[in-house]
Each structure stands twice: as structure tokens, then as C-alpha cells.
Scaffold this active site. Structure first.
Site, PDB file in Angstrom:
ATOM      1  N   ASP A  87     -18.473  16.661 -12.702  1.00  0.00           N
ATOM      2  CA  ASP A  87     -19.290  16.364 -13.887  1.00  0.00           C
ATOM      3  C   ASP A  87     -18.555  16.616 -15.200  1.00  0.00           C
ATOM      4  O   ASP A  87     -19.014  16.177 -16.257  1.00  0.00           O
ATOM      5  CB  ASP A  87     -20.568  17.221 -13.879  1.00  0.00           C
ATOM      6  CG  ASP A  87     -21.688  16.602 -13.054  1.00  0.00           C
ATOM      7  OD1 ASP A  87     -21.553  15.431 -12.666  1.00  0.00           O
ATOM      8  OD2 ASP A  87     -22.678  17.297 -12.799  1.00  0.00           O
ATOM      9  N   GLY A 130     -29.603  20.555 -13.025  1.00  0.00           N
ATOM     10  CA  GLY A 130     -29.090  19.188 -12.964  1.00  0.00           C
ATOM     11  C   GLY A 130     -28.834  18.593 -14.324  1.00  0.00           C
ATOM     12  O   GLY A 130     -28.775  17.372 -14.472  1.00  0.00           O
ATOM     13  N   LYS A 173     -26.969  16.855 -20.363  1.00  0.00           N
ATOM     14  CA  LYS A 173     -26.923  15.424 -20.048  1.00  0.00           C
ATOM     15  C   LYS A 173     -28.012  15.101 -19.030  1.00  0.00           C
ATOM     16  O   LYS A 173     -28.494  15.968 -18.285  1.00  0.00           O
ATOM     17  CB  LYS A 173     -25.554  15.016 -19.512  1.00  0.00           C
ATOM     18  CG  LYS A 173     -25.103  15.719 -18.230  1.00  0.00           C
ATOM     19  CD  LYS A 173     -25.461  14.985 -16.953  1.00  0.00           C
ATOM     20  CE  LYS A 173     -24.877  15.644 -15.712  1.00  0.00           C
ATOM     21  NZ  LYS A 173     -25.394  15.096 -14.444  1.00  0.00           N
TER      22      LYS A 173
END
Length: 310
Positions: free
Chosen positions: A154, A116, A29
């Protein structure tokens, strides 16, 4: 209206099933916008983000196991012990079921660690979906969201992986309405990552150390999203609270992004770093030109993927 609560995912469309095992894509993502507002009373940070999943990612195969949970991975760097989020997901499912069920996982790892891109979080959430399916769907999507939130901030996004507005500490996931999501899907971009990772706790410490100027008011993030909804200019949406403080230490990141912007590329660091992305737009540089600039800056061994929003 920006969000809709009615988005569901039909895992049968995405999964490959054979002989009691299930193979699922575990997408990466990116944060098209990541606005951090400040520290909450519980120690977490409040944020607003617009997150999308990509066509690029890992693949997770899940099958029942007799006596214990087992994780195999193509990347020898990935820890295979109980600290791995996939195995934590299996333990959480077992606790919720109050039943001794075990699984064997095989992870084909393509997403770089510490980049990330949500690799570990996505693996855990996809594991939850897959286990739920193999068990005959004892849990609703809402219940899977609850379990995912316990695993990490997340994780809830990846239960459905639909384009979404994220808030709270990252656990509040509001899928975008179909028309807005449709405008994002298929947008092409390139991912590029240096040969070093940025640790998320350190990145948040940098934000806290620079407070209050490193934090952004909630209204600013909301206004940026509203402008995108009204005007449809994706490049205007790009913002990341981490980019400046992380770039002050890792000059390789800030210098490269400045070079790319000088040639008209709409680019951003995703998450807390170190991976970055650049949109491939008609009025911007082509993938080949961006790749040349990236390799000149970070070397020939740089991680590089051309993909699209899924």
C-alpha cells in the site's frame, strides 16, 4: 486514456517547515473499487483498485536526530519499535544513502488502526517524502516509489497520494488523468468504523479459501472503471472483493451496509475492513441520517468522520 504518468506533488505546498523540521499531512485513503483476481506465484494477490486520498488523516513531524531514529505517537496503541513502518522507512533511506543519517518522528495519530484506511502505509510513505526533502532531495519520486514498494504493497500510492489506478500486488501506481482526477476531488463522504479491526492476512485467507468464486476476472474490474470514466456515475464504481467474505463473519458490517443501501446510500467497506464509507450525494440520505443509522447499529462510540476526496 485513464492514466497519466506526469503527476507530481509539490511538498512545499503541503508542508510546514520550521527550524530544521518538517510537518506533513499523512492522509487516509479509501478504495472506491477493489477487485482481487487471485493468488500470484510470489504468494501475493493480484488486484485492480481505484484509490483516492482523503482530507482526513494523521500528521507527521520529522526532524534530524543525532544518533538513532526515534518515534513518538499520540496513540499509545501504536508500536514504537523497529517493526513500525515509519522506522523501517528511515532504515531504508539510510541503506540507500549509504550514510548514517537519523530522524526523530512525532506522529499525531487520527486514523484508526486495522481499519483498511492505509494509516501505517501512508505514515511510512510520507516519512520517505519528508526525509527526502530534509536531505536535499537525493531521490526522485520514482526512486521513492521503489523504496515504498519494499516497505509494503500500500505504501507506493502515498508517495504522491493522487487519485490513482492500482494494480499488481498494489505496488503499480498509475495516476488518473487530470480531468478524471478533478471529477473526484472534493466529493464528500462519511467514514465510520466499528470498535474492532479486521486483520488483512485473515481477509486474504478468506478470499483464497473461497476460490475461485471469491476472485473476480481482471476484465470485470477494468470494465467497471471504464464505465465510470464514460458515464461518471461514482456509485456504479463501488465494489470490494472483501466485502462478502468479511461480512459473512462480521455480520455487523454486512447488516449495516444493507440498511444504508435500503435508504439509498452509496456505501462500501474500504480495503479489507473494518472501516466503511458512504458517499454524500444529492439524491441520497444526508450525513445526519446516515450517522443515526450507524450509531443505532454500532453504538455511540463508533468512529465517525465527515470528509472529502483530496
Amino acid at each position: 486514456q485513464l492514466m497519466s504518468g506526469g503527476v507530481t506533488v509539490n511538498d512545499a505546498l503541503n508542508a510546514k517547515t520550521s527550524a530544521g523540521e518538517l510537518t506533513l499531512p499523512s492522509p487516509a485513503k479509501i478504495n472506491l473499487m477493489l477487485s482481487v483476481h487471485g493468488k500470484r506465484a510470489d504468494g501475493f494477490h493480484a488486484l485492480t483498485s481505484l484509490v483516492v486520498a482523503l482530507g482526513f488523516g494523521d500528521t507527521l513531524t520529522i526532524r534530524p536526530s543525532r544518533a538513532e531514529d526515534v518515534l513518538h505517537c499520540s496513540d499509545p496503541v501504536v508500536p514504537l519499535g523497529p517493526e513500525n513502518l515509519v522506522l523501517k522507512a528511515a532504515a531504508a533511506i539510510r541503506e540507500r544513502l549509504c550514510r548514517e543519517v537519523f530522524f526523530e518522528f512525532t506522529l499525531d495519530k487520527q486514523i484508526p488502526m486495522g481499519a483498511g484506511l492505509g494509516g501505517g502505509s501512508g505514515n511510512a510513505a510520507v516519512a520517505l517524502r519528508g526525509m527526502n526533502q530534509l536531505l536535499g532531495v537525493p531521490f526522485s519520486n520514482a526512486e521513492l516509489h521503489e523504496i515504498a514498494a519494499e516497505l509494503g504493497s500500500d505504501c507506493p500510492f502515498f508517495v504522491e497520494s493522487a487519485p490513482a489506478l492500482i494494480s499488481g500486488r498494489g505496488e503499480v501506481v498509475e495516476p488518473l488523468v487530470a480531468s478524471v482526477a478533478a471529477g473526484l476531488r472534493g466529493k464528500r463522504l462519511v467514514l465510520f468504523c466499528p470498535d474492532f479491526a479486521v486483520k488483512t492476512p485473515w481477509a486474504y485467507e478468506c478470499l483464497a479459501a473461497g476460490a475461485p468464486k471469491t476472485y473476480e476476472p481482471v476484465a470485470n474490474g477494468a470494465a467497471r472503471i471504464e464505465r465510470y470514466i464514460q458515464q461518471g456515475a461514482l456509485a456504479d464504481l463501488l465494489y470490494n472483493s472483501f466485502e462478502v467474505p468479511v461480512g459473512q463473519k462480521y455480520l455487523e458490517i454486512s447488516t449495516l451496509l444493507e440498511q444504508l443501501r435500503d435508504v439509498g446510500a452509496a456505501c462500501l467497506m474500504s480495503g479489507s475492513g473494518s472501516c466503511c464509507f458512504a458517499l454524500l450525494e444529492k439524491n441520497g440520505p444526508a450525513a445526519g441520517e446516515i450517522q443515526r443509522i450507524v450509531r443505532d447499529a454500532w453504538g455511540e462510540t463508533v468512529f465517525w468522520v465527515e470528509t472529502s476526496i483530496s
